[in-house]
Design a protein around this motif. Structure first.
Motif, PDB file in Angstrom:
ATOM      1  N   ARG A 112       0.857  -1.193   0.000  1.00 39.93           N
ATOM      2  CA  ARG A 112       0.000   0.000   0.000  1.00 39.93           C
ATOM      3  C   ARG A 112       0.889   1.237   0.000  1.00 39.93           C
ATOM      4  O   ARG A 112       1.839   1.306   0.788  1.00 39.93           O
ATOM      5  CB  ARG A 112      -0.902   0.044   1.246  1.00 39.93           C
ATOM      6  CG  ARG A 112      -1.900  -1.079   1.295  1.00 39.93           C
ATOM      7  CD  ARG A 112      -2.822  -0.944   2.503  1.00 39.93           C
ATOM      8  NE  ARG A 112      -3.522  -2.205   2.715  1.00 39.93           N
ATOM      9  CZ  ARG A 112      -4.283  -2.469   3.773  1.00 39.93           C
ATOM     10  NH1 ARG A 112      -4.466  -1.555   4.708  1.00 39.93           N
ATOM     11  NH2 ARG A 112      -4.886  -3.641   3.897  1.00 39.93           N
ATOM     12  N   GLU A 114       1.146   4.059   1.376  1.00 42.08           N
ATOM     13  CA  GLU A 114       0.769   4.955   2.462  1.00 42.08           C
ATOM     14  C   GLU A 114       1.992   5.756   2.879  1.00 42.08           C
ATOM     15  O   GLU A 114       3.112   5.428   2.497  1.00 42.08           O
ATOM     16  CB  GLU A 114       0.304   4.126   3.670  1.00 42.08           C
ATOM     17  CG  GLU A 114      -0.940   3.324   3.396  1.00 42.08           C
ATOM     18  CD  GLU A 114      -1.476   2.677   4.658  1.00 42.08           C
ATOM     19  OE1 GLU A 114      -2.174   3.368   5.395  1.00 42.08           O
ATOM     20  OE2 GLU A 114      -1.189   1.496   4.892  1.00 42.08           O
ATOM     21  N   GLY A 119       5.156   1.259  12.252  1.00 37.58           N
ATOM     22  CA  GLY A 119       4.027   0.346  12.105  1.00 37.58           C
ATOM     23  C   GLY A 119       3.235   0.539  10.819  1.00 37.58           C
ATOM     24  O   GLY A 119       2.221  -0.108  10.617  1.00 37.58           O
ATOM     25  N   ARG A 120       3.700   1.448   9.967  1.00 41.17           N
ATOM     26  CA  ARG A 120       2.987   1.603   8.698  1.00 41.17           C
ATOM     27  C   ARG A 120       3.992   1.582   7.554  1.00 41.17           C
ATOM     28  O   ARG A 120       4.790   2.485   7.392  1.00 41.17           O
ATOM     29  CB  ARG A 120       2.214   2.908   8.672  1.00 41.17           C
ATOM     30  CG  ARG A 120       1.101   2.846   7.634  1.00 41.17           C
ATOM     31  CD  ARG A 120       0.732   4.197   7.150  1.00 41.17           C
ATOM     32  NE  ARG A 120      -0.360   4.784   7.896  1.00 41.17           N
ATOM     33  CZ  ARG A 120      -0.502   6.106   8.013  1.00 41.17           C
ATOM     34  NH1 ARG A 120       0.376   6.919   7.466  1.00 41.17           N
ATOM     35  NH2 ARG A 120      -1.516   6.588   8.671  1.00 41.17           N
ATOM     36  N   GLN A 121       3.972   0.489   6.815  1.00 41.55           N
ATOM     37  CA  GLN A 121       4.934   0.298   5.735  1.00 41.55           C
ATOM     38  C   GLN A 121       4.232   0.248   4.391  1.00 41.55           C
ATOM     39  O   GLN A 121       3.018   0.131   4.325  1.00 41.55           O
ATOM     40  CB  GLN A 121       5.684  -1.010   5.956  1.00 41.55           C
ATOM     41  CG  GLN A 121       6.530  -0.992   7.180  1.00 41.55           C
ATOM     42  CD  GLN A 121       7.250  -2.304   7.397  1.00 41.55           C
ATOM     43  OE1 GLN A 121       7.586  -2.623   8.515  1.00 41.55           O
ATOM     44  NE2 GLN A 121       7.466  -3.070   6.337  1.00 41.55           N
ATOM     45  N   PHE A 124       4.193  -4.693   3.605  1.00 38.37           N
ATOM     46  CA  PHE A 124       4.083  -5.310   4.921  1.00 38.37           C
ATOM     47  C   PHE A 124       3.534  -6.716   4.706  1.00 38.37           C
ATOM     48  O   PHE A 124       3.248  -7.104   3.577  1.00 38.37           O
ATOM     49  CB  PHE A 124       3.166  -4.475   5.834  1.00 38.37           C
ATOM     50  CG  PHE A 124       1.775  -4.275   5.295  1.00 38.37           C
ATOM     51  CD1 PHE A 124       1.512  -3.302   4.350  1.00 38.37           C
ATOM     52  CD2 PHE A 124       0.728  -5.076   5.730  1.00 38.37           C
ATOM     53  CE1 PHE A 124       0.225  -3.130   3.842  1.00 38.37           C
ATOM     54  CE2 PHE A 124      -0.560  -4.912   5.236  1.00 38.37           C
ATOM     55  CZ  PHE A 124      -0.807  -3.929   4.277  1.00 38.37           C
ATOM     56  N   GLN A 126       0.964  -9.995   6.023  1.00 35.05           N
ATOM     57  CA  GLN A 126      -0.220 -10.387   6.794  1.00 35.05           C
ATOM     58  C   GLN A 126      -0.361 -11.898   6.804  1.00 35.05           C
ATOM     59  O   GLN A 126       0.027 -12.569   5.850  1.00 35.05           O
ATOM     60  CB  GLN A 126      -1.498  -9.816   6.152  1.00 35.05           C
ATOM     61  CG  GLN A 126      -1.667  -8.322   6.304  1.00 35.05           C
ATOM     62  CD  GLN A 126      -2.964  -7.818   5.679  1.00 35.05           C
ATOM     63  OE1 GLN A 126      -3.508  -8.474   4.781  1.00 35.05           O
ATOM     64  NE2 GLN A 126      -3.436  -6.678   6.119  1.00 35.05           N
ATOM     65  N   ARG A 259     -13.984  -0.093   9.803  1.00 38.97           N
ATOM     66  CA  ARG A 259     -13.027  -0.747   8.891  1.00 38.97           C
ATOM     67  C   ARG A 259     -12.988   0.026   7.561  1.00 38.97           C
ATOM     68  O   ARG A 259     -13.932   0.686   7.165  1.00 38.97           O
ATOM     69  CB  ARG A 259     -13.348  -2.219   8.651  1.00 38.97           C
ATOM     70  CG  ARG A 259     -13.607  -2.998   9.898  1.00 38.97           C
ATOM     71  CD  ARG A 259     -12.367  -3.547  10.555  1.00 38.97           C
ATOM     72  NE  ARG A 259     -11.658  -4.461   9.705  1.00 38.97           N
ATOM     73  CZ  ARG A 259     -10.339  -4.361   9.471  1.00 38.97           C
ATOM     74  NH1 ARG A 259      -9.630  -3.413  10.006  1.00 38.97           N
ATOM     75  NH2 ARG A 259      -9.738  -5.235   8.699  1.00 38.97           N
ATOM     76  N   ALA A 281      -3.641  -0.833  15.674  1.00 39.63           N
ATOM     77  CA  ALA A 281      -4.345  -2.042  15.222  1.00 39.63           C
ATOM     78  C   ALA A 281      -3.330  -3.095  14.802  1.00 39.63           C
ATOM     79  O   ALA A 281      -2.495  -2.834  13.932  1.00 39.63           O
ATOM     80  CB  ALA A 281      -5.260  -1.705  14.062  1.00 39.63           C
ATOM     81  N   ILE A 282      -3.369  -4.248  15.452  1.00 41.50           N
ATOM     82  CA  ILE A 282      -2.451  -5.302  15.001  1.00 41.50           C
ATOM     83  C   ILE A 282      -3.178  -6.303  14.107  1.00 41.50           C
ATOM     84  O   ILE A 282      -2.564  -7.180  13.540  1.00 41.50           O
ATOM     85  CB  ILE A 282      -1.718  -6.025  16.146  1.00 41.50           C
ATOM     86  CG1 ILE A 282      -2.677  -6.575  17.183  1.00 41.50           C
ATOM     87  CG2 ILE A 282      -0.719  -5.125  16.806  1.00 41.50           C
ATOM     88  CD1 ILE A 282      -1.945  -7.458  18.178  1.00 41.50           C
ATOM     89  N   GLY A 283      -4.485  -6.156  13.991  1.00 40.63           N
ATOM     90  CA  GLY A 283      -5.217  -7.038  13.093  1.00 40.63           C
ATOM     91  C   GLY A 283      -6.668  -6.617  13.046  1.00 40.63           C
ATOM     92  O   GLY A 283      -7.121  -5.835  13.885  1.00 40.63           O
ATOM     93  N   GLY A 308      -1.466  -8.141  10.933  1.00 47.75           N
ATOM     94  CA  GLY A 308      -0.214  -7.579  10.414  1.00 47.75           C
ATOM     95  C   GLY A 308       1.001  -8.120  11.154  1.00 47.75           C
ATOM     96  O   GLY A 308       1.127  -7.963  12.361  1.00 47.75           O
TER      97      GLY A 308
HETATM   98  P1  AMP Z   1      -6.589  -3.791   7.439  1.00 43.52           P
HETATM   99  O1  AMP Z   1      -7.455  -4.856   6.934  1.00 43.52           O
HETATM  100  O2  AMP Z   1      -6.245  -2.718   6.493  1.00 43.52           O
HETATM  101  O3  AMP Z   1      -7.080  -3.240   8.766  1.00 43.52           O
HETATM  102  O4  AMP Z   1      -5.206  -4.515   7.783  1.00 43.52           O
HETATM  103  C1  AMP Z   1      -5.143  -5.552   8.714  1.00 43.52           C
HETATM  104  C2  AMP Z   1      -3.871  -5.433   9.519  1.00 43.52           C
HETATM  105  O5  AMP Z   1      -2.738  -5.367   8.655  1.00 43.52           O
HETATM  106  C3  AMP Z   1      -3.777  -4.156  10.343  1.00 43.52           C
HETATM  107  O6  AMP Z   1      -4.438  -4.294  11.570  1.00 43.52           O
HETATM  108  C4  AMP Z   1      -2.290  -4.000  10.516  1.00 43.52           C
HETATM  109  O7  AMP Z   1      -1.821  -4.842  11.538  1.00 43.52           O
HETATM  110  C5  AMP Z   1      -1.736  -4.509   9.199  1.00 43.52           C
HETATM  111  N1  AMP Z   1      -1.464  -3.387   8.282  1.00 43.52           N
HETATM  112  C6  AMP Z   1      -2.325  -2.733   7.480  1.00 43.52           C
HETATM  113  N2  AMP Z   1      -1.708  -1.780   6.786  1.00 43.52           N
HETATM  114  C7  AMP Z   1      -0.406  -1.810   7.156  1.00 43.52           C
HETATM  115  C8  AMP Z   1       0.762  -1.069   6.789  1.00 43.52           C
HETATM  116  N3  AMP Z   1       0.720  -0.108   5.886  1.00 43.52           N
HETATM  117  N4  AMP Z   1       1.934  -1.386   7.382  1.00 43.52           N
HETATM  118  C9  AMP Z   1       1.997  -2.377   8.299  1.00 43.52           C
HETATM  119  N5  AMP Z   1       0.942  -3.116   8.676  1.00 43.52           N
HETATM  120  C10 AMP Z   1      -0.249  -2.842   8.118  1.00 43.52           C
END
Ligand code: AMP
Length: 426
Positions: A112, A114, A119-121, A124, A126, A259, A281-283, A308
């Motif tokens: 993504r 972003e 914590g935001r890459q 990343f 999943q 969400r 948010a870790i998941g 994540g």
């Molecule tokens: P989401 O469905 O977008 O909420 O993503 C599920 C999980 O993926 C999130 O709760 C994060 O743990 C992880 N996640 C989402 N976007 C990122 C990001 N840009 N960098 C790192 N982890 C991410």
């Protein structure tokens, strides 16, 4: 000449980090299998249209975060999440016709564009599960519980659960709630941030989870989705809550949780962890009963989550003794001094590795003391010490590094059997 660096928002993993990463995947594979999920591997790129249709044109992901390329005549996108690809595969291969309930899990990189921060890459990873083929609220609870049990298996016991329902797509449900939100928000529009003012027309639900403090002030008094769902959705949510309570899984009911993806219906949830700061948010996951149909397939309900890995790693690293617990300890370290001893040691280690033990030695010509330090650093249980004197006597020293610190000499010719016996007993 300057070296070429990594792309911002991506990262490299070495040693303890790589070990932690792999452990997160291993534990996932193990616990998902125990809950009856089998692995699915799908491509990391798909037709752009898949994500546009599944995730929604108006979402942040599709409108501005996708890595999209047009290398020839097709337009392709690096997957920003895993569900769309998995459901595309289930549909394309008609897996839903062969089995009843489909329970699958996946793991891999997501992309993504972003703004990178802790914590935001941009790349990343999943792990996720999808259960396709049942609208049973008990299945929502199984999926929610599985996430918690997975975190616990990794050693993360202080994960919190946020829960909400956003109702279904049918007429008396979400459309009515959206309308109520619109009415309530219209006079408050000037108090919202610029992004939320745009969301008012494009994606009104997302205003609810805006992180801006002035928006949050407005949002707290808005109508709550769980109070405005249709009867069927209310009943569904009540049963989810009841079963969570029965299974002693505590949660915070949070009407601001919506969400970011359009495909969610009914139950939505997010796992958070205090070690993460702003991106806590870790998941997260939820039901997505309309997605199969939206992608041109039959009307089949489903529920899933995505967790994540990088954020799990941040949370694990914040635990006090995690470093030691996770270090990639090896079984033994070979300490050798002098050319002939080093050659002999290399041969012994080769045999022990073939026997299934993990072993390493020094290749930099370090001193005895420095080699002992390396052995300790690697967490080796045993050191094998071979100097010229030992070699001449046809012996080698076995030293216990983890417990007693004792050492004894054994015959070189018998040392492999001796060591194998020791490890069988541990
Ligand atoms: P989401 O469905 O977008 O909420 O993503 C599920 C999980 O993926 C999130 O709760 C994060 O743990 C992880 N996640 C989402 N976007 C990122 C990001 N840009 N960098 C790192 N982890 C991410």
């Amino acid at each position: 000449m300057e070296i070429i660096r990594h792309i911002e928002g991506t990262r490299d993993y070495f040693a303890a980090d790589a070990a932690r990463f792999n452990r997160a995947l291993r534990v996932a594979a193990d616990i998902f299998a125990r809950y009856g999920y089998s692995q699915t591997i799908t491509p990391i790129f798909e037709n752009t249209a898949l994500f546009a249709r599944a995730i929604g044109e108006a979402t942040d992901i599709v409108s501005k975060e996708m890595y999209t390329f047009t290398p020839g005549s097709e337009t392709i996108t690096l997957r920003p999440e895993g569900t769309a690809g998995v459901i595309r595969a289930v549909l394309q291969h008609e897996i839903y016709k062969r089995t009843g309930l489909i329970k699958v899990w996946y793991a891999g990189p997501m992309f993504r564009r972003e703004r990178p921060q802790k914590g935001r890459q941009r790349q990343f990873h999943q792990v996720g599960v999808e259960a396709v083929g049942s609208a049973d609220p008990l299945l929502d609870v199984e999926v929610i519980a599985l996430g918690i049990r997975y975190y616990e298996a990794l050693g993360l016991n202080d994960v919190r659960l946020r829960l909400n329902t956003i109702g279904c797509l049918n007429e008396p449900c979400r459309p009515v709630y959206r309308q109520r939100l619109r009415q309530a928000l219209q006079p408050l529009l000037p108090r919202l941030c610029k992004v939320c003012q745009e969301r008012f027309d494009r994606n009104i639900l997302r205003i609810l989870d805006c992180k801006n403090s002035s928006c949050q002030e407005v949002v707290k008094d808005l109508p709550r989705s769980h109070e405005h769902t249709c009867d069927a959705c209310r009943e569904h949510f009540a049963r989810v809550r009841e079963s969570l309570e029965e299974q002693q899984i505590s949660y915070n009911l949070d009407h601001t949780l919506v969400r970011g993806l359009d495909y969610y219906t009914n139950t939505v949830f997010e796992y958070t962890h205090a070690a993460l700061g702003a991106q806590d948010a870790i998941g997260g996951g939820g039901r997505y009963d309309g997605l199969m149909k939206q992608l041109g397939g039959p009307d089949i309900p489903a529920v899933g989550f995505a967790l994540g890995i990088e954020r799990i790693m941040i949370a694990l690293a914040a635990m006090p003794e995690s470093k030691e617990a996770e270090a990639e300890a090896i079984d033994l370290y070979g300490i050798a001094l002098g050319d002939d001893s080093r050659k002999a040691m290399a041969k012994i280690l080769g045999q022990l590795r073939q026997a299934g033990l993990s072993a390493d030695m020094d290749y930099e010509g370090k001193s005895l003391k420095a080699q002992l330090r390396s052995a300790n650093k690697r967490g080796a249980r045993l050191a094998l010490i071979l100097g010229n004197n030992e070699l001449q006597r046809g012996e080698v020293i076995i030293k216990d590094l983890l417990h007693s610190g004792e050492q004894r000499s054994v015959l070189l010719a018998q040392c492999c059997d001796e060591i194998k016996t020791i490890f069988k007993c541990i």
